[in-house]
Enzyme design. Structure first.
Site, PDB file in Angstrom:
ATOM      1  CE1 TYR A  20      25.032   9.175  -4.606  1.00 46.14           C
ATOM      2  CE2 TYR A  20      23.361   9.410  -3.144  1.00 46.14           C
ATOM      3  CZ  TYR A  20      24.674   9.422  -3.380  1.00 46.14           C
ATOM      4  OH  TYR A  20      25.566   9.593  -2.274  1.00 46.14           O
ATOM      5  CD1 TRP A  61      22.184  13.326  -3.299  1.00 45.86           C
ATOM      6  CD2 TRP A  61      23.892  14.434  -2.475  1.00 45.86           C
ATOM      7  NE1 TRP A  61      23.290  12.678  -3.710  1.00 45.86           N
ATOM      8  CE2 TRP A  61      24.348  13.500  -3.259  1.00 45.86           C
ATOM      9  CE3 TRP A  61      24.933  15.352  -1.716  1.00 45.86           C
ATOM     10  CZ2 TRP A  61      25.725  13.204  -3.233  1.00 45.86           C
ATOM     11  CZ3 TRP A  61      26.241  15.085  -2.032  1.00 45.86           C
ATOM     12  CH2 TRP A  61      26.772  14.011  -2.619  1.00 45.86           C
ATOM     13  CD  GLU A  64      27.372  13.483   1.333  1.00 44.43           C
ATOM     14  OE1 GLU A  64      26.799  14.409   1.637  1.00 44.43           O
ATOM     15  OE2 GLU A  64      27.006  12.656   0.743  1.00 44.43           O
TER      16      GLU A  64
END
Length: 193
Positions: free
Chosen positions: A24, A54, A46
């Site tokens: 990522y 995350w 988000e």
């Protein structure tokens, strides 16, 4: 040299340490995005991440893509109570009623912005003058949690009916979609972007 050795030999931002977040970081984070579908996906993810790591979101990203129509806002905007019940029962996503209902509300608000501005992209990039803001951070602790730009974006999105778009979430979104380059100057991606 093995692929794994190549992965570890690069200088990266300190948070890129796992099999999930290294790709990522290396391929997506901080890359300027102008695809409305990708922008919608990142805004939703988000918001889903709020209060979680995350990595938790990255683990569930594939399932999110499946159950949210590959982040087609027109599809998501039509989700009804039956669909919400099914989503709340799906262990492949973050089963938070407020986050799920906000995804549907945000899809509807997203479509209104597309109608007004032509694209969400055209609306969004105005908050950074149409081009990425390039920072030059030496240490991770120097990175802000929010900025004047993320404050303005958050306030405007909220006025348009979006939820889970506080300034900190908006700044993480801006970092993820390349509106700001917050790779550390020592990171190999900094100069590439």
């Amino acid at each position: 040299m093995t692929n794994n050795a190549q992965t570890t030999a690069k200088n990266r931002c300190h948070w890129a340490t796992t099999d999930l977040n290294i790709p990522y970081h290396d391929q997506e984070w901080g890359v300027p995005s102008h695809s409305d579908r990708h922008l919608f996906e990142m805004l939703i993810l988000e918001g889903a991440q709020a209060g979680l790591s995350w990595d938790t979101v990255l683990k569930k990203r594939s399932r999110y893509q499946q159950v949210f129509g590959y982040f087609d806002p027109a599809k998501v905007a039509r989700y009804d109570k039956k669909k919400v019940r099914a989503l709340l029962a799906d262990p492949g996503i973050i089963r938070n009623r407020l986050k799920i209902s906000s995804t549907i509300d945000n899809a509807r608000a997203f479509l209104k912005i597309q109608q007004e501005f032509g694209t969400f992209d055209a609306y969004l990039w105005r908050f950074v003058g149409g081009k990425p803001k390039r920072n030059a951070w030496q240490q991770h602790r120097a990175l802000p949690a929010k900025t004047a730009e993320s404050d303005a974006l958050s306030k405007d999105l909220q006025s348009r009916g979006f939820r889970f778009v506080g300034s900190t979430i908006c700044y993480a979104f801006m970092q993820a979609t390349g509106m700001v380059n917050d790779h550390l100057v020592t990171c190999f991606r900094y100069s590439q972007l």
